[in-house]
Scaffold this motif. Structure first.
Motif, PDB file in Angstrom:
ATOM      1  N   LEU A  49      -8.307  18.162  -7.903  1.00  0.00           N
ATOM      2  CA  LEU A  49      -8.549  17.200  -6.834  1.00  0.00           C
ATOM      3  C   LEU A  49      -7.227  16.788  -6.209  1.00  0.00           C
ATOM      4  CD1 LEU A  49     -11.157  14.815  -8.559  1.00  0.00           C
ATOM      5  CD2 LEU A  49     -11.628  16.665  -6.936  1.00  0.00           C
ATOM      6  N   GLY A  50      -7.243  16.661  -4.898  1.00  0.00           N
ATOM      7  CA  GLY A  50      -6.130  16.008  -4.219  1.00  0.00           C
ATOM      8  C   GLY A  50      -6.272  14.502  -4.365  1.00  0.00           C
ATOM      9  N   PHE A  51      -5.173  13.823  -4.695  1.00  0.00           N
ATOM     10  CA  PHE A  51      -5.246  12.410  -5.095  1.00  0.00           C
ATOM     11  C   PHE A  51      -4.187  11.618  -4.338  1.00  0.00           C
ATOM     12  CE2 PHE A  51      -3.713   9.079  -8.102  1.00  0.00           C
ATOM     13  CZ  PHE A  51      -4.835   8.271  -8.077  1.00  0.00           C
ATOM     14  N   ASP A  52      -4.616  10.424  -3.862  1.00  0.00           N
ATOM     15  CA  ASP A  52      -3.689   9.541  -3.169  1.00  0.00           C
ATOM     16  C   ASP A  52      -4.265   8.133  -3.163  1.00  0.00           C
ATOM     17  OD1 ASP A  52      -1.413   8.755  -1.903  1.00  0.00           O
ATOM     18  OD2 ASP A  52      -1.995   9.417   0.101  1.00  0.00           O
ATOM     19  N   LEU A  53      -3.381   7.148  -2.948  1.00  0.00           N
ATOM     20  CA  LEU A  53      -3.767   5.740  -2.887  1.00  0.00           C
ATOM     21  C   LEU A  53      -3.142   5.106  -1.655  1.00  0.00           C
ATOM     22  CD1 LEU A  53      -3.125   4.670  -6.614  1.00  0.00           C
ATOM     23  CD2 LEU A  53      -5.300   5.375  -5.602  1.00  0.00           C
ATOM     24  N   GLU A  54      -3.798   4.053  -1.176  1.00  0.00           N
ATOM     25  CA  GLU A  54      -3.280   3.273  -0.050  1.00  0.00           C
ATOM     26  C   GLU A  54      -3.495   1.798  -0.331  1.00  0.00           C
ATOM     27  OE1 GLU A  54      -1.580   4.471   2.333  1.00  0.00           O
ATOM     28  OE2 GLU A  54      -2.078   6.613   2.296  1.00  0.00           O
ATOM     29  N   TRP A  55      -2.548   0.971   0.144  1.00  0.00           N
ATOM     30  CA  TRP A  55      -2.693  -0.479   0.059  1.00  0.00           C
ATOM     31  C   TRP A  55      -1.993  -1.110   1.250  1.00  0.00           C
ATOM     32  CZ3 TRP A  55      -0.030   2.473  -3.514  1.00  0.00           C
ATOM     33  CH2 TRP A  55       1.360   2.372  -3.501  1.00  0.00           C
ATOM     34  N   LYS A  56      -2.345  -2.352   1.505  1.00  0.00           N
ATOM     35  CA  LYS A  56      -1.801  -3.054   2.658  1.00  0.00           C
ATOM     36  C   LYS A  56      -0.309  -3.303   2.466  1.00  0.00           C
ATOM     37  CE  LYS A  56      -2.209  -7.431   5.208  1.00  0.00           C
ATOM     38  NZ  LYS A  56      -2.919  -8.739   5.282  1.00  0.00           N
ATOM     39  N   PRO A  57       0.524  -2.927   3.424  1.00  0.00           N
ATOM     40  CA  PRO A  57       1.974  -3.159   3.266  1.00  0.00           C
ATOM     41  C   PRO A  57       2.306  -4.630   3.370  1.00  0.00           C
ATOM     42  CG  PRO A  57       1.501  -2.271   5.444  1.00  0.00           C
ATOM     43  CD  PRO A  57       0.202  -2.223   4.681  1.00  0.00           C
ATOM     44  N   ASN A  58       3.404  -4.992   2.770  1.00  0.00           N
ATOM     45  CA  ASN A  58       3.887  -6.367   2.789  1.00  0.00           C
ATOM     46  C   ASN A  58       5.225  -6.390   3.511  1.00  0.00           C
ATOM     47  OD1 ASN A  58       4.413  -9.033   2.357  1.00  0.00           O
ATOM     48  ND2 ASN A  58       4.549  -8.907   0.139  1.00  0.00           N
ATOM     49  N   PHE A  59       5.290  -7.154   4.592  1.00  0.00           N
ATOM     50  CA  PHE A  59       6.494  -7.202   5.407  1.00  0.00           C
ATOM     51  C   PHE A  59       7.330  -8.442   5.142  1.00  0.00           C
ATOM     52  CE2 PHE A  59       3.320  -4.768   7.816  1.00  0.00           C
ATOM     53  CZ  PHE A  59       4.007  -3.578   7.998  1.00  0.00           C
ATOM     54  N   VAL A  60       6.984  -9.232   4.129  1.00  0.00           N
ATOM     55  CA  VAL A  60       7.733 -10.442   3.795  1.00  0.00           C
ATOM     56  C   VAL A  60       8.559 -10.161   2.554  1.00  0.00           C
ATOM     57  CG1 VAL A  60       7.586 -12.890   3.216  1.00  0.00           C
ATOM     58  CG2 VAL A  60       5.931 -11.882   4.812  1.00  0.00           C
ATOM     59  N   LYS A  61       9.855 -10.318   2.662  1.00  0.00           N
ATOM     60  CA  LYS A  61      10.746 -10.038   1.554  1.00  0.00           C
ATOM     61  C   LYS A  61      10.545 -11.048   0.439  1.00  0.00           C
ATOM     62  CE  LYS A  61      15.621  -9.307   0.464  1.00  0.00           C
ATOM     63  NZ  LYS A  61      17.021  -9.293   0.987  1.00  0.00           N
ATOM     64  N   GLY A  62      10.453 -10.547  -0.790  1.00  0.00           N
ATOM     65  CA  GLY A  62      10.300 -11.408  -1.952  1.00  0.00           C
ATOM     66  C   GLY A  62       8.873 -11.564  -2.433  1.00  0.00           C
ATOM     67  N   ARG A  63       7.900 -11.234  -1.607  1.00  0.00           N
ATOM     68  CA  ARG A  63       6.511 -11.359  -2.036  1.00  0.00           C
ATOM     69  C   ARG A  63       6.060 -10.100  -2.773  1.00  0.00           C
ATOM     70  NH1 ARG A  63       3.057 -14.218   2.898  1.00  0.00           N
ATOM     71  NH2 ARG A  63       4.225 -16.192   2.925  1.00  0.00           N
ATOM     72  N   PRO A  64       5.151 -10.231  -3.741  1.00  0.00           N
ATOM     73  CA  PRO A  64       4.682  -9.044  -4.470  1.00  0.00           C
ATOM     74  C   PRO A  64       3.839  -8.147  -3.577  1.00  0.00           C
ATOM     75  CG  PRO A  64       3.407 -10.975  -5.117  1.00  0.00           C
ATOM     76  CD  PRO A  64       4.528 -11.479  -4.239  1.00  0.00           C
TER      77      PRO A  64
END
Length: 432
Positions: A49-64
């Motif tokens: 299987l081809g496998f990949d993940l995506e999540w919302k990027p965070n543009f604020v420095k220091g936040r998880p």
């Protein structure tokens, strides 16, 4: 002429990768519910299987980082985009598939993805293949550098498929909202490209000598840690037969003024002044020094001998002859260090000189002997001094030259009218 023409050739432009063009019989399914995911996962029916993940990027420095929002799986006939962000719990069938050690999950740089998947959803992933490590293993002549250095998915597609992945602003879009057609096509291309590259690289591995071992590019992620496949040994990317090639060439010297100067005779003295005062003192080493400065002062310019008399040398030591003395520096700005002259360090008991010289020859103010230093005045009270008033703060009482009963306390203002004797180091202060 041929070399010049070859160097001026423009970079090759590749067509964009499209899963629908390469696999017209493949279906794309976008899933937003847990029940639909559990029903569609068994339809993959593939051991690769081809496998990949995506999540919302965070543009604020220091936040998880935001949690994983989308899981992408691709087989020869089916592509699943499972939007786990809209599900109350992680699909059980998907959890079982990712933990199945008989199914290969291929992707680029998926070590971090697998660790993040466990940290966000507590899911273990087994039999994971890093395509960049596999490419370095089976095609070492093309790829040089560190074995663990990642190779981008788009770069691998250009090298082996002559197609380029279209990234753009879609890569940093919001993956937590319902996906539009543009996002769905982007996510499908990523996981389908992983499957296509694994198929090609696995065919190259079958003809590679020596036969590559799975542990060189395959790992399991258990409880957020990387292990060798089907074992409890910690995994690290390593290939004993990999040739990284020659080391990269050294960096050229900087000519913008921030590095050492190009002239070897001019020493680099660093930033003596702050950035604020650089315009005020652009070249501090060129500032003229005193004409009386000695030759061993760092940065001193060439000058004539000082007209002021010099202290006499130590008795029994004659000055060095003129022929053996150090010649003046060849360059005005070069560091020079001549041997420091020797001067008497003790006095003959006569009058204390007004100036003294330290071990390096620099003048310093003379200090009077302790016997001639006056005793300090008292810390407080009227008539401080010898027999004056005011005891010390926290000073110890002792029997001194002024007898009398001890005071009622050592505090300020107590025991007035009663003589007290206090000790301040080697001074004696009698206060009343």
């Amino acid at each position: 002429m041929s070399d010049q023409t070859q160097s001026e050739e423009p970079a090759r432009v590749y067509a964009f990768y499209s899963w629908s063009t390469l696999s017209p019989n493949t279906r794309l399914v976008y899933i937003q519910t847990e029940q639909a995911a559990n029903a569609a996962i068994p339809q993959l029916n593939s051991h690769v299987l081809g496998f990949d993940l995506e999540w919302k990027p965070n543009f604020v420095k220091g936040r998880p980082e935001n949690p994983v929002a989308l899981v992408q799986l691709a087989s020869d006939t089916l592509i699943l985009l499972i939007h786990v962000h809209h599900m109350p719990t992680f699909p059980e069938k998907l959890r079982e598939l990712l933990a199945d050690e008989t199914v290969v999950k291929a992707g680029v740089g998926i070590q971090k993805d697998c660790k993040k998947l466990f940290m966000d959803h507590g899911v273990d992933t087994r039999n994971c293949v890093d395509l960049s490590l596999l490419a370095r293993t089976v095609d070492n002549a093309r790829w040089k550098g560190k074995y663990a250095s990642p190779i981008g998915l788009s770069r691998l597609c250009e090298a082996y498929e002559e197609l380029s992945l279209q990234k753009g602003r879609t890569q940093t879009s919001n993956w937590e909202q319902p996906l539009d057609l543009r996002q769905q096509d982007y996510a499908a291309n990523d996981c389908h490209a992983g499957l296509t590259l694994y198929t090609r690289l696995a065919a190259m591995a079958a003809t590679t000598t020596p036969t590559p071992q799975r542990v060189w590019y395959t790992f399991d992620t258990i409880q957020g840690f990387l292990y060798q496949p089907s074992s409890g040994i910690v995994w690290h990317p390593f290939n004993p037969y990999y040739d990284p090639g020659p080391p990269p060439p050294p960096r050229p010297p900087r000519t913008d003024g921030t590095g050492p100067p190009d002239f070897p005779h001019e020493p680099f003295r660093g930033n003596r002044y702050s950035r604020r005062n650089r315009n005020r003192h652009p070249h501090p080493q060129n500032r003229p020094l005193s004409p009386a400065a000695t030759a061993f002062v760092p940065g001193a310019l060439a000058h004539a001998p000082s007209p002021s008399p010099s202290p006499s040398p130590v008795a029994g030591i004659s000055p060095a002859p003129a022929a053996s003395r150090a010649a003046p520096p060849a360059h005005a700005h070069a560091y020079t260090r001549a041997p420091a002259p020797r001067y008497p360090v003790a006095h003959d008991g006569g009058a204390v000189p007004l100036m003294d010289v330290d071990a390096d020859g620099f003048p310093r103010l003379a200090r009077a002997p302790r016997a001639f230093q006056p005793r300090p005045k008292g810390f407080g009270g009227v008539g401080a001094g010898m027999g004056g008033g005011g005891g010390g703060f926290g000073a110890m009482q002792h029997q001194g030259g002024s007898p009398g009963p001890a005071g009622r306390g050592r505090g300020r203002g107590r025991g007035r009218g009663q003589p007290q004797t206090v000790s301040l180091g080697y001074f004696v202060n009698v206060s009343r």
